[in-house]
Motif scaffolding. Structure first.
Motif, PDB file in Angstrom:
ATOM      1  N   ASP A   1       0.839  -1.193   0.000  1.00  0.00           N
ATOM      2  CA  ASP A   1       0.000   0.000   0.000  1.00  0.00           C
ATOM      3  C   ASP A   1       0.875   1.245   0.000  1.00  0.00           C
ATOM      4  O   ASP A   1       1.848   1.340   0.757  1.00  0.00           O
ATOM      5  N   ALA A   2       0.541   2.201  -0.836  1.00  0.00           N
ATOM      6  CA  ALA A   2       1.345   3.419  -0.956  1.00  0.00           C
ATOM      7  C   ALA A   2       1.278   4.265   0.317  1.00  0.00           C
ATOM      8  O   ALA A   2       2.193   5.029   0.599  1.00  0.00           O
ATOM      9  N   LEU A   3       0.231   4.136   1.107  1.00  0.00           N
ATOM     10  CA  LEU A   3       0.102   4.951   2.310  1.00  0.00           C
ATOM     11  C   LEU A   3       0.915   4.412   3.488  1.00  0.00           C
ATOM     12  O   LEU A   3       0.993   5.054   4.518  1.00  0.00           O
ATOM     13  N   ARG A   4       1.530   3.269   3.351  1.00  0.00           N
ATOM     14  CA  ARG A   4       2.299   2.731   4.478  1.00  0.00           C
ATOM     15  C   ARG A   4       3.510   3.599   4.787  1.00  0.00           C
ATOM     16  O   ARG A   4       4.048   3.558   5.880  1.00  0.00           O
ATOM     17  N   ASP A   5       3.978   4.396   3.808  1.00  0.00           N
ATOM     18  CA  ASP A   5       5.124   5.277   4.009  1.00  0.00           C
ATOM     19  C   ASP A   5       4.714   6.663   4.469  1.00  0.00           C
ATOM     20  O   ASP A   5       5.550   7.548   4.555  1.00  0.00           O
ATOM     21  N   GLY A   6       3.451   6.872   4.761  1.00  0.00           N
ATOM     22  CA  GLY A   6       2.983   8.183   5.197  1.00  0.00           C
ATOM     23  C   GLY A   6       2.262   8.907   4.079  1.00  0.00           C
ATOM     24  O   GLY A   6       2.277   8.491   2.918  1.00  0.00           O
ATOM     25  N   ILE A   7       1.645  10.030   4.449  1.00  0.00           N
ATOM     26  CA  ILE A   7       0.855  10.760   3.462  1.00  0.00           C
ATOM     27  C   ILE A   7       1.604  11.950   2.876  1.00  0.00           C
ATOM     28  O   ILE A   7       1.124  12.608   1.976  1.00  0.00           O
TER      29      ILE A   7
ATOM     30  N   PRO B   1       0.644  18.297  -1.832  1.00  0.00           N
ATOM     31  CA  PRO B   1       1.334  19.230  -2.717  1.00  0.00           C
ATOM     32  C   PRO B   1       2.427  19.996  -1.983  1.00  0.00           C
ATOM     33  O   PRO B   1       3.467  20.303  -2.549  1.00  0.00           O
ATOM     34  N   ASP B   2       2.215  20.297  -0.698  1.00  0.00           N
ATOM     35  CA  ASP B   2       3.220  20.988   0.100  1.00  0.00           C
ATOM     36  C   ASP B   2       3.144  20.414   1.510  1.00  0.00           C
ATOM     37  O   ASP B   2       2.090  20.436   2.160  1.00  0.00           O
ATOM     38  N   TRP B   3       4.260  19.883   2.010  1.00  0.00           N
ATOM     39  CA  TRP B   3       4.303  19.179   3.281  1.00  0.00           C
ATOM     40  C   TRP B   3       5.526  19.664   4.046  1.00  0.00           C
ATOM     41  O   TRP B   3       6.652  19.537   3.585  1.00  0.00           O
ATOM     42  N   ARG B   4       5.288  20.278   5.212  1.00  0.00           N
ATOM     43  CA  ARG B   4       6.404  20.775   6.012  1.00  0.00           C
ATOM     44  C   ARG B   4       6.222  20.389   7.468  1.00  0.00           C
ATOM     45  O   ARG B   4       5.154  20.603   8.045  1.00  0.00           O
ATOM     46  N   GLU B   5       7.274  19.849   8.042  1.00  0.00           N
ATOM     47  CA  GLU B   5       7.333  19.497   9.466  1.00  0.00           C
ATOM     48  C   GLU B   5       6.142  18.645   9.906  1.00  0.00           C
ATOM     49  O   GLU B   5       5.592  18.816  10.979  1.00  0.00           O
ATOM     50  N   GLY B   6       5.716  17.746   9.041  1.00  0.00           N
ATOM     51  CA  GLY B   6       4.642  16.827   9.393  1.00  0.00           C
ATOM     52  C   GLY B   6       3.242  17.393   9.216  1.00  0.00           C
ATOM     53  O   GLY B   6       2.277  16.811   9.701  1.00  0.00           O
TER      54      GLY B   6
END
Length: 103
Positions: free
Chosen positions: A68-74, A79-84
Motif C-alpha cells: 500500500d502506498a500509504l504505508r510510508d505516510g501521506i 502538494p506541500d508538506w512541512r514538518e509533518g
C-alpha cells in the motif's frame, strides 16, 4: 415442511399483524413458497461439496499484492508538506500574516 392456515395465524399474531381471510390465504401461500425455496437451497448445499481452493487462483485485482502506498505516510501525496503538516495556501481575499491594526 409447510405452513398451514393456523400456523400463519400464529405467526401473524406473534408479529402483531392482522390479516383478512384473503390476505391470510395469500400470506400462507407466500410462506410456503419461501420454505420451498429454503429447502431447495438446503438440498443444493448438501448435494455438491465445495471445491478445494486453487492456490494459484486469485480473485483479487492484479495490483492488490503490491504494498500500500500509504504505508510510508501521506507526505508524498501532499502538494506541500512541512514538518509533518499539510501546507494549505491562503484563501483568495484572505491575507496571510498578522491582522492589521484597527480592523
Amino acid at each position: 415442511m409447510s405452513v398451514g392456515r393456523n400456523h400463519a395465524v400464529r405467526i401473524a399474531a406473534l408479529a402483531r399483524l392482522r390479516f383478512g381471510d384473503a390476505e391470510l390465504t395469500r400470506i400462507t401461500a407466500e410462506l410456503n413458497r419461501i420454505l420451498d425455496h429454503v429447502e431447495t437451497l438446503r438440498t443444493l448445499e448438501q448435494a455438491s461439496p465445495p471445491a478445494p481452493p486453487d492456490e494459484r487462483a486469485s480473485t483479487r485485482y492484479p495490483g492488490a499484492e503490491e504494498p500500500d502506498a500509504l504505508r510510508d505516510g501521506i507526505g508524498p501525496f501532499a502538494p506541500d508538506w512541512r514538518e509533518g503538516f499539510f501546507v494549505v495556501p491562503p484563501l483568495p481575499g484572505v491575507q496571510a500574516g498578522p491582522p492589521e491594526e484597527g480592523a
